[in-house]
Design an enzyme around this catalytic site. Sequence first.
Site, PDB file in Angstrom:
ATOM      1  N   GLU A 143       0.814  -1.223   0.000  1.00 42.13           N
ATOM      2  CA  GLU A 143       0.000   0.000   0.000  1.00 42.13           C
ATOM      3  C   GLU A 143       0.843   1.266   0.000  1.00 42.13           C
ATOM      4  O   GLU A 143       0.344   2.348  -0.309  1.00 42.13           O
ATOM      5  CB  GLU A 143      -0.965  -0.004   1.192  1.00 42.13           C
ATOM      6  CG  GLU A 143      -1.879  -1.209   1.168  1.00 42.13           C
ATOM      7  CD  GLU A 143      -3.112  -1.072   2.036  1.00 42.13           C
ATOM      8  OE1 GLU A 143      -3.441   0.046   2.456  1.00 42.13           O
ATOM      9  OE2 GLU A 143      -3.755  -2.108   2.280  1.00 42.13           O
ATOM     10  N   TYR A 166      -2.970   4.784   7.221  1.00 42.67           N
ATOM     11  CA  TYR A 166      -2.230   3.528   7.435  1.00 42.67           C
ATOM     12  C   TYR A 166      -1.012   3.455   6.517  1.00 42.67           C
ATOM     13  O   TYR A 166       0.119   3.252   6.968  1.00 42.67           O
ATOM     14  CB  TYR A 166      -3.143   2.319   7.191  1.00 42.67           C
ATOM     15  CG  TYR A 166      -2.385   1.016   7.013  1.00 42.67           C
ATOM     16  CD1 TYR A 166      -1.712   0.427   8.083  1.00 42.67           C
ATOM     17  CD2 TYR A 166      -2.316   0.389   5.764  1.00 42.67           C
ATOM     18  CE1 TYR A 166      -0.995  -0.760   7.915  1.00 42.67           C
ATOM     19  CE2 TYR A 166      -1.598  -0.793   5.592  1.00 42.67           C
ATOM     20  CZ  TYR A 166      -0.941  -1.359   6.668  1.00 42.67           C
ATOM     21  OH  TYR A 166      -0.226  -2.527   6.492  1.00 42.67           O
ATOM     22  N   LYS A 170       3.036   3.443   7.334  1.00 43.73           N
ATOM     23  CA  LYS A 170       3.932   2.345   6.961  1.00 43.73           C
ATOM     24  C   LYS A 170       5.064   2.878   6.062  1.00 43.73           C
ATOM     25  O   LYS A 170       6.214   2.459   6.191  1.00 43.73           O
ATOM     26  CB  LYS A 170       3.168   1.231   6.238  1.00 43.73           C
ATOM     27  CG  LYS A 170       2.230   0.425   7.111  1.00 43.73           C
ATOM     28  CD  LYS A 170       2.927  -0.362   8.220  1.00 43.73           C
ATOM     29  CE  LYS A 170       3.770  -1.512   7.697  1.00 43.73           C
ATOM     30  NZ  LYS A 170       4.321  -2.338   8.817  1.00 43.73           N
TER      31      LYS A 170
HETATM   32  P1  NAD Z   1      -2.387  -7.573  13.038  1.00 41.97           P
HETATM   33  O1  NAD Z   1      -3.153  -6.326  13.285  1.00 41.97           O
HETATM   34  O2  NAD Z   1      -3.097  -8.880  12.969  1.00 41.97           O
HETATM   35  O3  NAD Z   1      -1.250  -7.729  14.155  1.00 41.97           O
HETATM   36  C1  NAD Z   1      -0.421  -6.669  14.515  1.00 41.97           C
HETATM   37  C2  NAD Z   1       0.146  -6.954  15.909  1.00 41.97           C
HETATM   38  O4  NAD Z   1       1.033  -5.861  16.235  1.00 41.97           O
HETATM   39  C3  NAD Z   1      -0.928  -7.007  17.004  1.00 41.97           C
HETATM   40  O5  NAD Z   1      -0.787  -8.157  17.813  1.00 41.97           O
HETATM   41  C4  NAD Z   1      -0.680  -5.723  17.797  1.00 41.97           C
HETATM   42  O6  NAD Z   1      -0.967  -5.857  19.197  1.00 41.97           O
HETATM   43  C5  NAD Z   1       0.811  -5.488  17.579  1.00 41.97           C
HETATM   44  N1  NAD Z   1       1.142  -4.066  17.773  1.00 41.97           N
HETATM   45  C6  NAD Z   1       0.554  -3.007  17.157  1.00 41.97           C
HETATM   46  N2  NAD Z   1       1.087  -1.852  17.637  1.00 41.97           N
HETATM   47  C7  NAD Z   1       2.014  -2.223  18.570  1.00 41.97           C
HETATM   48  C8  NAD Z   1       2.873  -1.491  19.423  1.00 41.97           C
HETATM   49  N3  NAD Z   1       2.854  -0.159  19.453  1.00 41.97           N
HETATM   50  N4  NAD Z   1       3.699  -2.174  20.252  1.00 41.97           N
HETATM   51  C9  NAD Z   1       3.691  -3.537  20.268  1.00 41.97           C
HETATM   52  N5  NAD Z   1       2.873  -4.271  19.506  1.00 41.97           N
HETATM   53  C10 NAD Z   1       2.047  -3.628  18.657  1.00 41.97           C
HETATM   54  O7  NAD Z   1      -1.577  -7.299  11.697  1.00 41.97           O
HETATM   55  P2  NAD Z   1      -1.067  -8.302  10.572  1.00 41.97           P
HETATM   56  O8  NAD Z   1      -2.091  -8.378   9.529  1.00 41.97           O
HETATM   57  O9  NAD Z   1      -0.544  -9.525  11.209  1.00 41.97           O
HETATM   58  O10 NAD Z   1       0.137  -7.454   9.970  1.00 41.97           O
HETATM   59  C11 NAD Z   1       1.458  -7.606  10.484  1.00 41.97           C
HETATM   60  C12 NAD Z   1       2.404  -6.694   9.721  1.00 41.97           C
HETATM   61  O11 NAD Z   1       2.396  -7.043   8.344  1.00 41.97           O
HETATM   62  C13 NAD Z   1       2.064  -5.213   9.792  1.00 41.97           C
HETATM   63  O12 NAD Z   1       3.259  -4.505   9.900  1.00 41.97           O
HETATM   64  C14 NAD Z   1       1.363  -4.932   8.468  1.00 41.97           C
HETATM   65  O13 NAD Z   1       1.561  -3.595   8.087  1.00 41.97           O
HETATM   66  C15 NAD Z   1       2.109  -5.881   7.558  1.00 41.97           C
HETATM   67  N6  NAD Z   1       1.342  -6.344   6.386  1.00 41.97           N
HETATM   68  C16 NAD Z   1       0.094  -6.879   6.557  1.00 41.97           C
HETATM   69  C17 NAD Z   1      -0.604  -7.366   5.446  1.00 41.97           C
HETATM   70  C18 NAD Z   1      -1.982  -7.969   5.583  1.00 41.97           C
HETATM   71  O14 NAD Z   1      -2.623  -8.224   4.568  1.00 41.97           O
HETATM   72  N7  NAD Z   1      -2.477  -8.240   6.781  1.00 41.97           N
HETATM   73  C19 NAD Z   1      -0.023  -7.266   4.183  1.00 41.97           C
HETATM   74  C20 NAD Z   1       1.247  -6.707   4.049  1.00 41.97           C
HETATM   75  C21 NAD Z   1       1.928  -6.265   5.166  1.00 41.97           C
HETATM   76  O1  TDX Z   2     -16.358  -4.978   4.782  1.00 42.73           O
HETATM   77  C1  TDX Z   2     -15.546  -4.727   3.876  1.00 42.73           C
HETATM   78  N1  TDX Z   2     -15.996  -4.557   2.581  1.00 42.73           N
HETATM   79  C2  TDX Z   2     -15.160  -4.257   1.545  1.00 42.73           C
HETATM   80  O2  TDX Z   2     -15.624  -4.110   0.404  1.00 42.73           O
HETATM   81  C3  TDX Z   2     -14.128  -4.617   4.122  1.00 42.73           C
HETATM   82  C4  TDX Z   2     -13.591  -4.787   5.519  1.00 42.73           C
HETATM   83  C5  TDX Z   2     -13.300  -4.325   3.055  1.00 42.73           C
HETATM   84  N2  TDX Z   2     -13.794  -4.133   1.810  1.00 42.73           N
HETATM   85  C6  TDX Z   2     -12.858  -3.858   0.698  1.00 42.73           C
HETATM   86  C7  TDX Z   2     -11.839  -2.775   0.941  1.00 42.73           C
HETATM   87  C8  TDX Z   2     -10.629  -3.256   0.158  1.00 42.73           C
HETATM   88  O3  TDX Z   2     -10.733  -2.854  -1.192  1.00 42.73           O
HETATM   89  O4  TDX Z   2     -12.096  -5.063   0.525  1.00 42.73           O
HETATM   90  C9  TDX Z   2     -10.730  -4.773   0.216  1.00 42.73           C
HETATM   91  C10 TDX Z   2      -9.848  -5.399   1.266  1.00 42.73           C
HETATM   92  O5  TDX Z   2     -10.039  -4.689   2.473  1.00 42.73           O
HETATM   93  P1  TDX Z   2      -9.224  -5.048   3.799  1.00 42.73           P
HETATM   94  O6  TDX Z   2      -9.408  -6.489   4.096  1.00 42.73           O
HETATM   95  O7  TDX Z   2      -9.578  -4.053   4.845  1.00 42.73           O
HETATM   96  O8  TDX Z   2      -7.706  -4.905   3.308  1.00 42.73           O
HETATM   97  P2  TDX Z   2      -6.893  -3.658   2.658  1.00 42.73           P
HETATM   98  O9  TDX Z   2      -7.509  -2.373   2.992  1.00 42.73           O
HETATM   99  O10 TDX Z   2      -6.692  -3.978   1.210  1.00 42.73           O
HETATM  100  O11 TDX Z   2      -5.501  -3.796   3.462  1.00 42.73           O
HETATM  101  C11 TDX Z   2      -4.916  -5.087   3.740  1.00 42.73           C
HETATM  102  O12 TDX Z   2      -3.881  -5.402   2.844  1.00 42.73           O
HETATM  103  C12 TDX Z   2      -2.675  -4.691   2.941  1.00 42.73           C
HETATM  104  C13 TDX Z   2      -4.388  -5.143   5.175  1.00 42.73           C
HETATM  105  O13 TDX Z   2      -5.412  -4.804   6.078  1.00 42.73           O
HETATM  106  C14 TDX Z   2      -3.190  -4.256   5.358  1.00 42.73           C
HETATM  107  O14 TDX Z   2      -2.660  -4.389   6.670  1.00 42.73           O
HETATM  108  C15 TDX Z   2      -2.135  -4.651   4.358  1.00 42.73           C
HETATM  109  O15 TDX Z   2      -1.024  -3.797   4.432  1.00 42.73           O
END
Ligand code: NAD
Ligand code: TDX
Length: 357
Positions: A143, A166, A170
């Site tokens: 993102e 967000y 990042k």
């Molecule tokens: P998540 O929200 O499930 O988990 C994040 C964890 O970080 C939580 O347990 C939270 O308590 C901890 N955290 C947040 N702020 C903190 C702080 N100040 N101190 C200590 N702990 C803290 O997130 P996720 O989906 O597992 O994502 C993990 C990482 O991967 C993030 O850095 C996110 O940006 C990155 N990422 C996520 C996705 C995705 O699709 N979920 C994709 C690409 C990158």
């Molecule tokens: O209820 C919903 N309806 C909907 O249409 C939600 C929760 C999302 N959406 C759409 C928004 C986005 O286009 O679906 C897509 C995916 O949404 P999210 O699951 O919130 O993900 P996104 O915003 O794409 O971000 C995710 O991918 C990149 C993760 O949350 C991030 O942490 C990561 O960096």
Amino acid sequence: MQEGFVFSPVINRILVTGGAGFIGGALVRRLLRETDAMVFNLDKLGYASDLSSIGEHPRHQLLKVDLVNAEATAAAIQQADPDLVFHLAAESHVDRSISGPGAFIESNVQGTFNLLQAARNHWEQLPGERKQQFRFQHISTDEVFGSLGPTGRFSETTPYDPRSPYSASKAASDHLVRAWHHTYGMPVVLTNCSNNYGPWQFPEKLIPVVILKAVAGESIPLYGDGQNVRDWLFVEDHVDALLLVAQKGQIGESYCVGGFGERSNKEVVLEICNLLDQYRPSDAPYFALVTPVGDRPGHDRRYAIDSSRISSDLGWQPKHSFANGIAATLRWYLDNLAWCDRVCKQAGYFGNRLGAI
Ligand code: NAD
Ligand code: TDX
């Protein structure tokens, strides 16, 4: 070392930040399973955290610390005394960043700064071989590159153009990590990954939202016209990439990680609904529950990743197709509805719309 990923023999102590979250938890489980290292899990235990996927393990130690607290962060680094740091801790939900951006600046920017300072101090004092082998791996997102039109893909050379609180937070953390490398010589490596999905994801993100709404017979919210595109990657494939980069990634470089899984949100929702029609037949097709709702403010239109570098340089390929991964994920959620209920209650989240201004 056990079978699987082989780190250098001096990598005995690994610190994972955010290991109580979705991706961090998957990484911690793999490290416990496939290495002999001691795994320190630094997490503030926020609303999205849950440790039940990890359970009790003699080589797992939780350090309940908020990275916003510089002193506590420095003390945790001293205690963990790591050879390798995976930095995943972050506020991660775009919708929450729209309604409450402050927490994102604190955790993702200030928190990363505090961690970098503590890690740098630690690294500078490490003896010979441990200092040589140390690395700080920063886990980021696609993102940061902004929003694509109908064609093209993000790669390591795409200019940064974040557009949500967000992604801006990042992007700032990525810049800090690179600055600590260029200025202080810190051995860092970065990854920018696309949307992850899989078991144990907190049920506020699209895929678990769709599953839980459908199962409850409630309307499934589809933002805007449903044509926004994401590049979906099964979480274990992301963990493969993180482990490969930790072993073989070039210091100072970044690696884009994507799933070759581009789909519009509407297509994703349809795929889940079709599977549910087979697994849990209902009176009407589940897709009838889909309801267009107001768009996410500043909604990025399309993300897609060109993973050529990590594929050609490190040999990474995702092992799961979207069809396999989504079927496994759906089955997991159907078998774990009690877990969803418990973590949602703990977080005070009841499926309400987040991030509408
Ligand atoms: P998540 O929200 O499930 O988990 C994040 C964890 O970080 C939580 O347990 C939270 O308590 C901890 N955290 C947040 N702020 C903190 C702080 N100040 N101190 C200590 N702990 C803290 O997130 P996720 O989906 O597992 O994502 C993990 C990482 O991967 C993030 O850095 C996110 O940006 C990155 N990422 C996520 C996705 C995705 O699709 N979920 C994709 C690409 C990158
Ligand atoms: O209820 C919903 N309806 C909907 O249409 C939600 C929760 C999302 N959406 C759409 C928004 C986005 O286009 O679906 C897509 C995916 O949404 P999210 O699951 O919130 O993900 P996104 O915003 O794409 O971000 C995710 O991918 C990149 C993760 O949350 C991030 O942490 C990561 O960096």
